[in-house]
Design a protein around this motif. Structure first.
Motif, PDB file in Angstrom:
ATOM      1  N   LEU A   1      -4.141  21.486 -14.950  1.00 49.88           N
ATOM      2  CA  LEU A   1      -3.771  20.728 -13.503  1.00 49.88           C
ATOM      3  C   LEU A   1      -2.284  20.646 -13.250  1.00 49.88           C
ATOM      4  O   LEU A   1      -2.026  19.358 -13.993  1.00 49.88           O
ATOM      5  N   SER A   2      -2.288  20.617 -11.742  1.00 47.59           N
ATOM      6  CA  SER A   2      -0.688  20.094 -11.279  1.00 47.59           C
ATOM      7  C   SER A   2      -0.246  19.612 -10.450  1.00 47.59           C
ATOM      8  O   SER A   2      -0.967  20.600  -9.348  1.00 47.59           O
ATOM      9  N   CYS A   3      -0.267  18.975  -9.491  1.00 44.40           N
ATOM     10  CA  CYS A   3      -0.585  18.103  -8.030  1.00 44.40           C
ATOM     11  C   CYS A   3       1.275  18.141  -7.692  1.00 44.40           C
ATOM     12  O   CYS A   3       1.812  16.882  -8.213  1.00 44.40           O
ATOM     13  N   ALA A   4       1.987  19.004  -6.979  1.00 42.59           N
ATOM     14  CA  ALA A   4       3.601  18.567  -6.609  1.00 42.59           C
ATOM     15  C   ALA A   4       3.094  18.592  -5.303  1.00 42.59           C
ATOM     16  O   ALA A   4       2.586  17.550  -4.621  1.00 42.59           O
ATOM     17  N   ALA A   5       3.814  16.663  -5.247  1.00 39.70           N
ATOM     18  CA  ALA A   5       3.791  16.102  -3.868  1.00 39.70           C
ATOM     19  C   ALA A   5       4.592  16.280  -3.109  1.00 39.70           C
ATOM     20  O   ALA A   5       6.812  16.470  -3.834  1.00 39.70           O
TER      21      ALA A   5
ATOM     22  N   TYR B   1       3.824   5.364  -5.562  1.00 38.77           N
ATOM     23  CA  TYR B   1       2.661   5.575  -5.159  1.00 38.77           C
ATOM     24  C   TYR B   1       1.751   5.992  -6.346  1.00 38.77           C
ATOM     25  O   TYR B   1       2.291   6.552  -7.248  1.00 38.77           O
ATOM     26  N   ALA B   2       0.430   5.280  -6.271  1.00 33.00           N
ATOM     27  CA  ALA B   2      -0.521   5.770  -7.616  1.00 33.00           C
ATOM     28  C   ALA B   2      -0.483   6.855  -7.532  1.00 33.00           C
ATOM     29  O   ALA B   2      -1.410   6.658  -6.466  1.00 33.00           O
TER      30      ALA B   2
ATOM     31  N   ALA C   1      -3.119  10.389  -3.549  1.00 28.60           N
ATOM     32  CA  ALA C   1      -1.713   9.620  -3.542  1.00 28.60           C
ATOM     33  C   ALA C   1      -2.016   8.122  -2.946  1.00 28.60           C
ATOM     34  O   ALA C   1      -2.959   8.315  -2.348  1.00 28.60           O
ATOM     35  N   ARG C   2      -1.892   7.167  -3.986  1.00 32.27           N
ATOM     36  CA  ARG C   2      -2.622   5.590  -3.266  1.00 32.27           C
ATOM     37  C   ARG C   2      -1.250   5.182  -3.139  1.00 32.27           C
ATOM     38  O   ARG C   2      -0.117   4.440  -4.444  1.00 32.27           O
ATOM     39  N   PHE C   3      -0.351   4.241  -1.688  1.00 29.07           N
ATOM     40  CA  PHE C   3       0.932   3.552  -1.911  1.00 29.07           C
ATOM     41  C   PHE C   3       0.276   2.365  -2.719  1.00 29.07           C
ATOM     42  O   PHE C   3      -0.244   2.057  -2.637  1.00 29.07           O
ATOM     43  N   GLY C   4       1.608   1.789  -3.342  1.00 29.15           N
ATOM     44  CA  GLY C   4       1.509   0.946  -4.296  1.00 29.15           C
ATOM     45  C   GLY C   4       1.121   0.996  -5.334  1.00 29.15           C
ATOM     46  O   GLY C   4       1.439   2.063  -6.308  1.00 29.15           O
TER      47      GLY C   4
ATOM     48  N   ASP D   1      -4.747   7.099  -0.305  1.00 23.78           N
ATOM     49  CA  ASP D   1      -4.779   7.320   1.713  1.00 23.78           C
ATOM     50  C   ASP D   1      -4.332   8.538   0.941  1.00 23.78           C
ATOM     51  O   ASP D   1      -4.247   9.266   2.317  1.00 23.78           O
ATOM     52  N   TYR D   2      -3.907   9.572   0.707  1.00 26.62           N
ATOM     53  CA  TYR D   2      -3.487  10.934   1.148  1.00 26.62           C
ATOM     54  C   TYR D   2      -4.318  11.780  -0.582  1.00 26.62           C
ATOM     55  O   TYR D   2      -4.595  11.166  -1.111  1.00 26.62           O
TER      56      TYR D   2
END
Length: 124
Positions: A20-24, A32-33, A98-101, A112-113
């Motif tokens: 699986l791949s996730c593009a941001a 982001y963690a 995605a988690r900021f920080g 968060d996202y």
């Protein structure tokens, strides 16, 4: 704002592999963690794996340890989940988050996202 798009899901026989791949897109990806979660029909969303902002720390749910590998490429703004030795119980919709920080998390509320998810089906 961060937009996440997963790809790579599909139908595979037990014992097979998928990546699986996730593009941001959006703000600085390395801020982001990242995590992968999954949700099977009638069940709650479940943590699968997480990776810190620089890839230095990795976390997995016990049921996938030794079979799944999470990785990220901050230059390409992607996070991948390599899955081997798949089992029927791995069947679910897989979500990238995605988690900021710099700190990862294992609960959906830590993130968060979210992406829209990609279906993984493992046949017996």
């Amino acid at each position: 704002q961060v937009q996440l798009v997963e790809s790579g899901g599909g139908l595979v026989q037990a014992g097979g592999s998928l990546r699986l791949s996730c593009a941001a897109s959006g703000r600085t990806f390395s801020s982001y963690a990242m995590g992968w979660f999954r949700q099977a029909p009638g069940k709650e969303r479940e943590f699968v794996a997480a990776i810190s902002w620089n890839g230095g720390r990795l976390y997995y749910v016990d049921s996938v340890k030794g079979r799944f590998t999470i990785s990220r490429d901050n230059a390409k703004n992607t996070v991948d989940l390599q899955m081997h030795s798949l089992k029927p119980e791995d069947t679910a919709v897989y979500f990238c988050a995605a988690r900021f920080g710099t700190v990862t998390g294992t609960y959906p509320t830590n993130y968060d996202y979210w992406g829209q998810g990609t279906q993984v089906t493992v046949s017996s």
